[in-house]
Design a protein around this motif. Structure first.
Motif, PDB file in Angstrom:
ATOM      1  N   SER A 132       8.489  -0.454  -8.669  1.00  0.00           N
ATOM      2  CA  SER A 132       9.719  -0.791  -9.383  1.00  0.00           C
ATOM      3  C   SER A 132      10.577  -1.685  -8.499  1.00  0.00           C
ATOM      4  CB  SER A 132      10.478   0.483  -9.783  1.00  0.00           C
ATOM      5  OG  SER A 132      10.861   1.213  -8.627  1.00  0.00           O
ATOM      6  N   LEU A 133      11.698  -2.119  -9.031  1.00  0.00           N
ATOM      7  CA  LEU A 133      12.567  -3.043  -8.312  1.00  0.00           C
ATOM      8  C   LEU A 133      13.123  -2.406  -7.039  1.00  0.00           C
ATOM      9  CD1 LEU A 133      14.581  -4.265 -11.427  1.00  0.00           C
ATOM     10  CD2 LEU A 133      12.815  -5.572 -10.229  1.00  0.00           C
ATOM     11  N   ASN A 134      13.079  -3.146  -5.939  1.00  0.00           N
ATOM     12  CA  ASN A 134      13.649  -2.755  -4.642  1.00  0.00           C
ATOM     13  C   ASN A 134      12.838  -1.666  -3.950  1.00  0.00           C
ATOM     14  OD1 ASN A 134      15.748  -4.585  -4.970  1.00  0.00           O
ATOM     15  ND2 ASN A 134      17.168  -3.060  -5.767  1.00  0.00           N
ATOM     16  N   VAL A 135      12.908  -1.697  -2.634  1.00  0.00           N
ATOM     17  CA  VAL A 135      12.294  -0.681  -1.783  1.00  0.00           C
ATOM     18  C   VAL A 135      13.268  -0.351  -0.657  1.00  0.00           C
ATOM     19  CG1 VAL A 135       9.946  -1.464  -2.276  1.00  0.00           C
ATOM     20  CG2 VAL A 135      11.165  -2.389  -0.286  1.00  0.00           C
ATOM     21  N   ALA A 136      13.056   0.790  -0.006  1.00  0.00           N
ATOM     22  CA  ALA A 136      13.790   1.145   1.213  1.00  0.00           C
ATOM     23  C   ALA A 136      12.895   0.824   2.401  1.00  0.00           C
ATOM     24  CB  ALA A 136      14.177   2.610   1.208  1.00  0.00           C
ATOM     25  N   THR A 137      13.348  -0.073   3.277  1.00  0.00           N
ATOM     26  CA  THR A 137      12.536  -0.555   4.393  1.00  0.00           C
ATOM     27  C   THR A 137      12.996   0.065   5.706  1.00  0.00           C
ATOM     28  OG1 THR A 137      12.018  -2.649   3.304  1.00  0.00           O
ATOM     29  CG2 THR A 137      11.870  -2.601   5.702  1.00  0.00           C
ATOM     30  N   VAL A 174      17.783  -1.420   1.802  1.00  0.00           N
ATOM     31  CA  VAL A 174      17.278  -1.525   0.431  1.00  0.00           C
ATOM     32  C   VAL A 174      17.247  -3.002   0.057  1.00  0.00           C
ATOM     33  CG1 VAL A 174      17.709  -0.958  -1.985  1.00  0.00           C
ATOM     34  CG2 VAL A 174      18.128   0.755  -0.200  1.00  0.00           C
ATOM     35  N   ASN A 175      16.074  -3.479  -0.373  1.00  0.00           N
ATOM     36  CA  ASN A 175      15.904  -4.916  -0.563  1.00  0.00           C
ATOM     37  C   ASN A 175      14.822  -5.182  -1.600  1.00  0.00           C
ATOM     38  OD1 ASN A 175      13.156  -5.736   0.996  1.00  0.00           O
ATOM     39  ND2 ASN A 175      14.129  -3.966   1.959  1.00  0.00           N
ATOM     40  N   PRO A 176      14.811  -6.394  -2.166  1.00  0.00           N
ATOM     41  CA  PRO A 176      13.828  -6.730  -3.185  1.00  0.00           C
ATOM     42  C   PRO A 176      12.589  -7.448  -2.666  1.00  0.00           C
ATOM     43  CG  PRO A 176      15.538  -8.387  -3.184  1.00  0.00           C
ATOM     44  CD  PRO A 176      15.915  -7.375  -2.125  1.00  0.00           C
ATOM     45  N   GLY A 177      12.583  -7.844  -1.390  1.00  0.00           N
ATOM     46  CA  GLY A 177      11.556  -8.780  -0.966  1.00  0.00           C
ATOM     47  C   GLY A 177      10.594  -8.336   0.098  1.00  0.00           C
ATOM     48  N   ARG A 178      10.858  -7.251   0.814  1.00  0.00           N
ATOM     49  CA  ARG A 178       9.997  -6.912   1.943  1.00  0.00           C
ATOM     50  C   ARG A 178       8.808  -6.046   1.545  1.00  0.00           C
ATOM     51  NH1 ARG A 178      14.056  -5.499   6.866  1.00  0.00           N
ATOM     52  NH2 ARG A 178      12.126  -5.686   8.093  1.00  0.00           N
ATOM     53  N   ASP A 189       9.335   3.919  -1.941  1.00  0.00           N
ATOM     54  CA  ASP A 189       9.834   3.645  -3.292  1.00  0.00           C
ATOM     55  C   ASP A 189       9.529   4.832  -4.209  1.00  0.00           C
ATOM     56  OD1 ASP A 189      11.069   2.247  -5.312  1.00  0.00           O
ATOM     57  OD2 ASP A 189       9.375   0.943  -5.745  1.00  0.00           O
ATOM     58  N   TYR A 190      10.281   4.926  -5.278  1.00  0.00           N
ATOM     59  CA  TYR A 190      10.078   5.851  -6.397  1.00  0.00           C
ATOM     60  C   TYR A 190       9.874   7.292  -5.910  1.00  0.00           C
ATOM     61  CZ  TYR A 190       9.397   6.450 -11.413  1.00  0.00           C
ATOM     62  OH  TYR A 190       9.570   6.787 -12.729  1.00  0.00           O
ATOM     63  N   VAL A 191      10.956   7.889  -5.418  1.00  0.00           N
ATOM     64  CA  VAL A 191      10.945   9.253  -4.887  1.00  0.00           C
ATOM     65  C   VAL A 191      11.340  10.224  -6.005  1.00  0.00           C
ATOM     66  CG1 VAL A 191      11.894  10.784  -3.132  1.00  0.00           C
ATOM     67  CG2 VAL A 191      11.594   8.340  -2.632  1.00  0.00           C
ATOM     68  N   LEU A 192      10.525  11.250  -6.244  1.00  0.00           N
ATOM     69  CA  LEU A 192      10.786  12.204  -7.326  1.00  0.00           C
ATOM     70  C   LEU A 192      10.499  13.622  -6.846  1.00  0.00           C
ATOM     71  CD1 LEU A 192      11.404  12.937 -10.304  1.00  0.00           C
ATOM     72  CD2 LEU A 192       8.980  12.512 -10.795  1.00  0.00           C
ATOM     73  N   LEU A 193      11.505  14.505  -6.976  1.00  0.00           N
ATOM     74  CA  LEU A 193      11.364  15.934  -6.659  1.00  0.00           C
ATOM     75  C   LEU A 193      11.727  16.731  -7.910  1.00  0.00           C
ATOM     76  CD1 LEU A 193      11.040  18.306  -4.585  1.00  0.00           C
ATOM     77  CD2 LEU A 193      13.506  18.052  -4.144  1.00  0.00           C
ATOM     78  N   ARG A 194      10.771  17.533  -8.415  1.00  0.00           N
ATOM     79  CA  ARG A 194      11.027  18.317  -9.620  1.00  0.00           C
ATOM     80  C   ARG A 194       9.974  19.412  -9.759  1.00  0.00           C
ATOM     81  NH1 ARG A 194       9.208  16.047 -15.297  1.00  0.00           N
ATOM     82  NH2 ARG A 194       9.122  18.316 -15.487  1.00  0.00           N
ATOM     83  N   THR A 195      10.244  20.324 -10.682  1.00  0.00           N
ATOM     84  CA  THR A 195       9.286  21.383 -10.999  1.00  0.00           C
ATOM     85  C   THR A 195       8.390  20.939 -12.160  1.00  0.00           C
ATOM     86  OG1 THR A 195      10.904  22.406 -12.474  1.00  0.00           O
ATOM     87  CG2 THR A 195      10.824  23.215 -10.204  1.00  0.00           C
ATOM     88  N   ARG A 196       7.541  21.888 -12.624  1.00  0.00           N
ATOM     89  CA  ARG A 196       6.588  21.662 -13.714  1.00  0.00           C
ATOM     90  C   ARG A 196       5.594  20.547 -13.350  1.00  0.00           C
ATOM     91  NH1 ARG A 196       8.661  24.642 -18.010  1.00  0.00           N
ATOM     92  NH2 ARG A 196      10.932  24.916 -17.967  1.00  0.00           N
TER      93      ARG A 196
END
Length: 635
Positions: A90-95, A80-84, A222-229
């Protein structure tokens, strides 16, 4: 060739790197990191916790180095880092790349296969109401390369769901080999079917496949979301974010010697800025946002200056667009008044007031009220903090390397330009030599200082230094100069590569001072045009109380011999004339002093440490300074 390949692991890596760089021979080259991580973090994200409930959301804004272990079961091998990532939502990604949680390659062979994985904690989907089961979707943003290394055609990333029988089933995948999605993120929206997938122990995972010998083939999530509706068009959120961290208040520098700033504050003073992003739809009225920017003393948390902080709306965020946000320049008087000692670490804090701190769920049909999830705080991506320093050194870099760079020829020289506003004494250079596939550990280079490069090159200092790449991420080594230098105006700091092994230096990709880099691989100095970023080379200024000036290296007949070397017992003997010895200094490769005793009559040095490693011995006489590398082995 076969005889060469049966040599050491180091020889293999060096040959592999030289082969992979042949196309760029004679220039500055960029290379992925092969970096040891923090062993204390290795098992942090591998333990199962209580099963989670919906919704699941993570944009990595509140994580550092590793994903949050309350959300992710096996994520210690992604970074997890801010630059790659480049322009993330949004801020930071998982590389994802080809190294494990310690930054060690998955293989020493030049092969491809399964690399990094990011696996969710178990999530209970068994109690979803029948009418909502068809509305369960997982969304995420992804990018390949960004500020890293581009995946090739045979490389890929995939998303899998685990069904009730424990079998992982692929739901989505992407392949490398082209430049699509290398400079922007794309959102995917994947349905989670009812039946075998909606069970009490549901999990999902991302897996990358690529080269396993280093930080190659980068994918970013980035920005992972699991939900209904949700439905197949539910790509938008009422969430306004910060996408980048604040830029420096010192123009291109992240660190400046305090005295230089005080003398020429106007040359460095700059406004700071961030980039915002809106996940709302691209149509409709833009959101009017308030923002603030503050400068804070990192040591005690006190406020130094407040450049912007208004309760009035006015900054417009358009849906699905990036918005630059710039604050006023800092009050230099306030900064000078905050000085208390030789150094000052400063936090630049940017925040937006968005009124979207909770994730919207639905509108209650009875009351007409909006219902929100109180377990998710979207405000974590509304604040960004970066650090700059006033102390003894200059730095263009932000302290975090995304890749590495260097020259790739024997005797190749690399120079990094700093323009000084005042005359000062250069006493040392800090350099970050990361672990790389070339295995540059224990190599030696010439640390060189020029006042000019080009046809009228003027080398003013050169000394041999020994490398031990950092044990942890972004760890600099301090290299004291054998003699202090009074310098002014243009200062070029760099290295000369002495052997075949490419010597690579950490490269920060969050800024670009590539126009300050020069190289000489063929007898002619040239400006760098191939690599962008900030080299992690920092000149250090200050007192010369402990520096011996003006001493050359010894003539061959004067040279002292240290033996045995390597040694197992901490007892070192000297062969040669020691009567002129005035001082001995022994340090580790981090510049830390090692205590010892010296019997001049017996010509014996007794070390206080028994810790194995590489040490630097400096022998001072009136006529010369001799520097030797000492290796202490296990007893």
């Amino acid at each position: 060739m076969k005889a060469m390949l049966v040599g050491s692991k180091r020889s293999f890596f060096t040959l592999l790197l030289l082969f992979s760089l042949h196309f760029a021979w004679g220039q500055v080259v960029e290379y992925p990191l092969y970096q040891k991580g923090n062993e204390s973090l290795a098992n942090r994200a591998t333990q199962v916790i209580d099963t989670l409930t919906l919704p699941f959301w993570d944009d990595f804004s509140d994580s550092s180095l590793l994903p949050d272990s309350t959300r992710w079961l096996f994520g210690a091998n992604v970074h997890v880092n801010p630059g790659r990532g480049l322009r993330p939502p949004s801020l930071n990604v998982a590389t994802f790349d080809g190294t494990d949680q310690q930054g060690v390659p998955y293989s020493i062979l030049d092969e491809r296969g399964e690399a990094d994985s990011l696996v969710s904690q178990p999530i209970n989907l068994s109690n979803i109401a029948a009418g909502l089961q068809s509305t369960l979707y997982l969304s995420f943003f992804w990018q390949k390369r960004g500020n890293g290394e581009i995946p090739e055609q045979q490389d890929s990333i995939r998303l899998q769901f685990k069904n009730s029988a424990g079998v992982w089933i692929t739901q989505w995948s992407a392949v490398g080999g082209d430049t699509t999605q290398t400079t922007s993120f794309k959102q995917e929206l994947i349905p989670v079917p009812s039946g075998n997938f909606q069970h009490a122990g549901f999990q999902f995972r991302f897996q990358s496949f690529g080269k396993l010998t280093g930080g190659y083939d980068n994918w970013h999530i980035d920005y992972v979301l699991l939900r209904t509706r949700r439905d197949s068009q539910d790509f938008f959120r009422r969430d306004r974010t910060l996408s980048t961290f604040p830029t420096s208040i010192f123009k291109n520098f992240s660190a400046i010697p305090f005295e230089h700033y005080c003398e020429r504050a106007g040359l460095f003073r700059d406004s700071t800025s961030v980039t915002g992003f809106s996940l709302e739809p691209p149509v409709g009225f833009p959101a009017s946002i308030r923002f603030g920017a503050q400068i804070i003393n990192a040591a005690n948390g006190s406020l130094i200056d407040e450049m912007n902080n208004t309760n009035d709306d006015g900054l417009l965020f358009n849906g699905q667009q990036f918005t630059p946000i710039r604050a006023n320049a800092i009050d230099t008087t306030a900064l000078n008044n905050a000085k208390n000692g030789a150094a000052l670490d400063i936090l630049t804090k940017f925040f937006i007031r968005t009124k979207d701190s909770l994730l919207f769920d639905f509108i209650d049909p009875g009351s007409g009220d909006s219902i929100f999830f109180n377990t998710i705080d979207l405000a974590v991506n509304d604040t960004a903090v970066s650090k700059v320093s006033l102390g003894l050194h200059y730095a263009y870099d932000d302290g975090t390397a995304e890749t590495a760079a260097g020259v790739n020829t024997i005797n190749g020289r690399l120079a990094y330009l700093y323009v000084l506003p005042v005359q000062d004494t250069l006493t040392a250079v800090d350099i970050y030599f990361p672990n790389t596939e070339s295995d540059q550990g224990n190599e030696s280079v010439r640390l060189s200082i020029w006042s000019r490069v080009g046809n009228d090159e003027l080398l003013i200092h050169s000394q041999t230094i020994f490398l031990q790449p950092a044990d942890t991420l972004d760890e600099f080594t301090n290299y004291p100069l054998s003699r202090a230098l009074l310098v002014s105006d243009s200062l070029y700091v760099g290295i000369q590569q002495l052997g075949e092994t490419p010597i690579l230096i950490g490269l920060d990709k969050n800024g670009d001072s590539g126009d300050k880099v020069f190289f000489n691989t063929s007898g002619i100095w040239q400006p760098n045009t191939s690599v962008s970023g900030n080299l992690m080379i920092r000149p250090v200024f200050g007192s010369t109380d402990d520096v011996i000036t003006g001493l050359p290296e010894p003539a061959p007949q004067e040279k002292l011999v240290l033996y045995p070397n390597p040694l197992r017992e901490p007892r070192l003997r000297i062969n040669g004339n020691v009567q002129d010895l005035e001082r001995i200094s022994i340090t580790d490769l981090r510049g830390r002093e090692v205590s010892f005793s010296f019997d001049k009559t017996q010509k014996v040095i007794e070390l206080s440490t028994r810790a194995k490693g590489v040490y630097i011995v400096r022998l001072y006489t009136r006529r010369f300074l001799q520097i030797e590398k000492l290796i202490l082995l296990d007893q």
